[in-house]
Design an enzyme around this catalytic site. Structure first.
Site, PDB file in Angstrom:
ATOM      1  N   ASP A  50      -1.413   6.246   6.574  1.00 44.84           N
ATOM      2  CA  ASP A  50      -1.824   5.423   6.575  1.00 44.84           C
ATOM      3  C   ASP A  50      -2.634   4.548   7.542  1.00 44.84           C
ATOM      4  OD1 ASP A  50      -3.912   4.048   5.061  1.00 44.84           O
ATOM      5  OD2 ASP A  50      -3.213   3.067   3.173  1.00 44.84           O
ATOM      6  N   TRP A  79       0.466  -1.526   0.303  1.00 52.44           N
ATOM      7  CA  TRP A  79      -0.408  -0.060   0.278  1.00 52.44           C
ATOM      8  C   TRP A  79       0.796   1.224   0.188  1.00 52.44           C
ATOM      9  CZ3 TRP A  79      -4.076  -0.652  -2.139  1.00 52.44           C
ATOM     10  CH2 TRP A  79      -5.458  -1.429  -2.160  1.00 52.44           C
ATOM     11  N   LYS A 134     -12.657  -1.687   7.138  1.00 48.23           N
ATOM     12  CA  LYS A 134     -11.778  -3.059   8.000  1.00 48.23           C
ATOM     13  C   LYS A 134     -12.261  -2.659   9.551  1.00 48.23           C
ATOM     14  CE  LYS A 134      -8.043  -2.797   3.824  1.00 48.23           C
ATOM     15  NZ  LYS A 134      -8.562  -3.328   3.580  1.00 48.23           N
TER      16      LYS A 134
END
Ligand code: PLP
Length: 363
Positions: free
Chosen positions: A170, A101, A194
């Site tokens: 992040d 990511w 999530k």
């Protein structure tokens, strides 16, 4: 079913039950949030309540703003450089790339400015390069990293020291799973799907002095100044996703807050890592001990490279035990157990027990 999916992930059943109950009739209005005007007092109340709860849960200082945006965390891979690169005289930013990511975020940012990866490119994503080896640029607009790499299972258990350069993190897959000193960050981004709700909304927490530096090309929907000025209501927001996030935040508050979540996450990950560590190599986790994620635990069955037949058999066994979502990411292979906030200790214990009995049968 026990849901170990990496995302969109399990939401606590009590939260889902409340959403179900209110689906057709929110607070006796005679209709639900899906049908509600986003300009109505009721919806603005939902947004404000979610912000207040988040501020309380993460102890967010007064000089930070919270916005709820569309476009996913991937949208923020563009929004961050578009809003912040102007803070540097030569449009540069530093990126720490420890997994899939952060690599994607760095690649996206390269469209807008000069991106410096602060350490030599990693051959595999199993560790965090020692902080004292990072080549940080004191004139960078920001230093970016991913606090929990969902695919690879690399989690930061520290906040890097970047001097006066703002940190952008992040936290899509670990937000609200541990206490965070928000004052150490310039911007925190997190997709909700999530730990804090369902897909469709992305949370941005931003320090006030970093707002208002957007490039002129920055699309309105990603513009931190416009969106903070408009309380996330510049255009139609992802209203149902914001509502569900609000319910999840209230649930976290009611169940002991971030400290309780953090304790629970530590206990759950410990259950699985201890089976792996005591398995005489039958289960193998390739990650350095000091950066093992508490949220996404990748491992192989049958040795370091994994035995494909055993792994297929293992997945079959988990399926028979009504467990879903345990297949590793295609780029990593093997197994991945995702232990987000809504997964219980008891459910994790069931997985640990299954791992033990599978080992006894097949080692
Ligand atoms: N960052 C992290 C850490 C993720 O886990 C994900 C998705 O799984 C993303 C970014 C991308 O999020 P989205 O799919 O919401 O764009």
């Amino acid at each position: 079913v026990i849901n170990f999916n990496p995302g969109p992930a399990k939401v606590d059943p009590t939260v889902m039950a409340q959403a179900q109950k209110e689906l057709l009739n929110y607070r006796n209005l005679g209709f639900g949030v899906l049908e509600m005007s986003h300009r109505s007092a009721e919806f603005i109340d939902i947004v404000d309540k979610a912000k207040t709860n988040l501020k309380e849960l993460l102890n967010i200082p007064d000089n930070y703003k919270i916005i709820f945006l569309q476009g996913g965390a991937t949208g923020q891979f563009s929004a961050v450089p578009l809003n912040l690169l102007n803070l540097s005289p030569d449009c540069t930013a530093d990126y720490v790339v420890t997994g899939t990511w952060s690599a994607k975020a760095a690649k996206e940012a390269e469209k807008y400015g000069k991106i410096n990866i602060v350490h030599p490119k990693l051959k595999k994503y199993t560790s965090i390069p020692a902080e004292d080896s990072w080549q940080l640029n004191p004139n960078a607009a920001y230093v970016y990293y991913c606090d929990n790499e969902t695919v690879n299972g690399v989690e930061f258990h520290f906040v890097p020291d970047t001097g006066n350069v703002p940190i952008v993190a992040d936290m899509s897959s670990n937000i609200l799973s541990k206490p965070v000193d928000v004052s150490k960050f310039g911007v925190i981004i997190a997709g909700a799907q999530k730990n804090i709700g369902c897909a469709g909304v992305t949370l941005v927490i931003i320090r006030e002095d970093l707002i208002g530096h957007q490039m002129k090309e920055c699309p309105a929907v990603l513009d931190y100044k416009l969106q903070t000025d408009m309380n996330s209501l510049y255009n139609t927001p992802p209203s149902y996703s914001i509502y569900l996030t609000g319910l999840v935040l209230q649930w976290i508050k009611n169940t002991g807050g971030v400290t309780a979540m953090s304790r629970k996450c530590a206990a759950k990950s410990q259950l699985i890592y201890s089976v792996i560590n005591n398995s005489n190599g039958f289960y193998h986790c390739v990650l350095d001990e000091d950066c093992r994620s508490r949220m996404n635990l990748p491992f192989r069955v049958g040795g370091p490279g994994g035995d494909q037949e055993l792994e297929a058999l293992f997945l079959e066994r988990t399926k028979q035990a009504n467990m879903v979502g345990l297949k590793g990411h295609r780029s990593v292979g093997g197994i991945r157990a995702s232990l987000y906030n809504a997964v219980t200790v008891e459910e994790t214990q069931q997985l640990a027990d299954l791992m033990l009995s599978f080992q006894q049968e097949h080692a």
